[in-house]
Design an enzyme around this catalytic site. Structure first.
Site, PDB file in Angstrom:
ATOM      1  N   SER A 180       0.862  -1.175   0.000  1.00  0.00           N
ATOM      2  CA  SER A 180       0.000   0.000   0.000  1.00  0.00           C
ATOM      3  C   SER A 180       0.903   1.231   0.000  1.00  0.00           C
ATOM      4  O   SER A 180       1.881   1.288  -0.726  1.00  0.00           O
ATOM      5  CB  SER A 180      -0.939  -0.032   1.211  1.00  0.00           C
ATOM      6  OG  SER A 180      -1.784   1.092   1.238  1.00  0.00           O
TER       7      SER A 180
ATOM      8  N   TYR B   6      -4.945   8.322  -6.233  1.00  0.00           N
ATOM      9  CA  TYR B   6      -3.908   7.411  -5.734  1.00  0.00           C
ATOM     10  C   TYR B   6      -4.113   7.137  -4.248  1.00  0.00           C
ATOM     11  O   TYR B   6      -4.120   5.978  -3.814  1.00  0.00           O
ATOM     12  CB  TYR B   6      -2.520   8.009  -5.970  1.00  0.00           C
ATOM     13  CG  TYR B   6      -1.400   7.185  -5.374  1.00  0.00           C
ATOM     14  CD1 TYR B   6      -0.875   6.107  -6.067  1.00  0.00           C
ATOM     15  CD2 TYR B   6      -0.882   7.488  -4.112  1.00  0.00           C
ATOM     16  CE1 TYR B   6       0.151   5.341  -5.517  1.00  0.00           C
ATOM     17  CE2 TYR B   6       0.139   6.729  -3.557  1.00  0.00           C
ATOM     18  CZ  TYR B   6       0.651   5.661  -4.268  1.00  0.00           C
ATOM     19  OH  TYR B   6       1.659   4.908  -3.723  1.00  0.00           O
TER      20      TYR B   6
ATOM     21  N   LYS C 108      -5.085   3.487  -2.463  1.00  0.00           N
ATOM     22  CA  LYS C 108      -4.263   2.819  -1.461  1.00  0.00           C
ATOM     23  C   LYS C 108      -5.036   2.595  -0.162  1.00  0.00           C
ATOM     24  O   LYS C 108      -4.824   1.598   0.538  1.00  0.00           O
ATOM     25  CB  LYS C 108      -2.989   3.620  -1.206  1.00  0.00           C
ATOM     26  CG  LYS C 108      -2.019   3.592  -2.378  1.00  0.00           C
ATOM     27  CD  LYS C 108      -1.608   2.168  -2.742  1.00  0.00           C
ATOM     28  CE  LYS C 108      -0.561   2.108  -3.825  1.00  0.00           C
ATOM     29  NZ  LYS C 108      -0.143   0.721  -4.146  1.00  0.00           N
TER      30      LYS C 108
END
Length: 293
Positions: A175, A190, A194
């Site tokens: 992650s 993004y 994650k």
């Protein structure tokens, strides 16, 4: 019930990955390559998956200390490619003990907000993003991990039955501290992707408990890679005080030894009692920035 095996507190035994069989997606560059090198140099057999055959072959030729880096070209976001790779490993080895789902992308460029940014400018920047790029970030960063896990479950189960190592089989998902930071260092897509893959991995850890397959999350801060090359270079000109604020309180980015320490702990007998955990390796960055961790 306690184990009848006499415990060893010798580091060479406790953190050993000798005889371990691992698969690392996105293993030819960056953090993935650091993980591959740490595992193989310490006795593991490592299959690396990536799209660029020439890069994979170069890693296998130049980085393997014991000749145990096996390159397998394929796209970890492609179900046919994953099926082909699983079939190959099933025929050649028959099991794995560890899956590291590391493949991912950085997504769109960050949206910059400065003291002089107007709301209309911010709205324009947010709205201008192509929805397909937003969706692709989730597809790769979450979907690739999901389908990699699904594809390799039979081989992870076979690893438990093989019994070549003491610890039960495990999937480690890469992650990012972007999953927790409230000040986005990358694009919102993004960071959200994650956060999503982090939570999904925790769900897998709970759902697959009865199958003795463990799931853990690795959340790195700034490490050198193809994706972060520009950022790392820009930070080289900072003063020590600025680096402590913008890079990490330790004043530097992560390195191969930092990542090797994390993966050897997680993958070895030393980490055998871990499942559903998030391991943050960021030099203390989250401790000095607004975050939800």
């Amino acid at each position: 019930m306690s184990s009848s095996i006499t415990p060893s507190l010798i580091a060479a035994d406790l953190f050993s990955v000798d005889r371990l069989v691992a698969v690392v997606t996105g293993g030819a560059t960056g953090i993935g390559l650091m993980i591959v090198k740490a595992l193989e140099e310490n006795g593991a057999k490592v299959y690396i998956i990536g799209r660029r055959k020439e890069v994979l072959d170069k890693v296998a030729k130049e980085e393997a200390k014991h000749g145990n880096i096996i390159p397998l070209q394929g796209d970890a976001s492609s179900k046919p490619d994953l099926e082909r790779i699983v079939a190959h490993i099933t025929k050649e080895t028959g099991y794995i003990n560890l899956l590291v789902a590391n493949a991912g992308i950085s997504g769109p460029d960050p949206v910059r907000i400065t003291p002089s940014t107007t709301l209309s400018e911010l709205q324009r920047d947010l709205w201008s993003l192509d929805p397909s790029i937003f969706a692709q970030t989730f597809s790769v960063n979450v979907g690739t991990a999901y389908f990699s896990i699904a594809a390799f479950l039979p081989l992870l189960d076979a690893g438990n039955h093989k019994g070549n190592v003491v610890q039960s089989s495990q999937a480690i998902i890469t992650s990012s501290i972007g999953a927790f930071g409230r000040v986005p260092l990358a694009h919102y897509a993004y960071s959200a992707s994650k956060a999503a893959v982090t939570h999904m991995t925790k769900q897998f850890a709970t759902a697959l408990t009865k199958y003795k397959i463990r799931f853990n999350i690795l959340a790195p801060g700034l490490y050198p890679s193809e994706m972060t090359a520009g950022i790392v270079k820009s930070f080289e000109q900072l003063s020590p005080e600025e680096r402590a604020t913008r890079v990490s309180p330790l004043g530097r980015e992560g390195n191969t030894e930092d990542m090797a320490g994390c993966i050897l702990w997680l993958a070895s007998k030393a980490g055998a009692w871990l499942s559903g955990n998030v391991v943050v390796s960021d030099g203390g960055k989250l401790s000095v920035t607004p975050s939800s961790y």
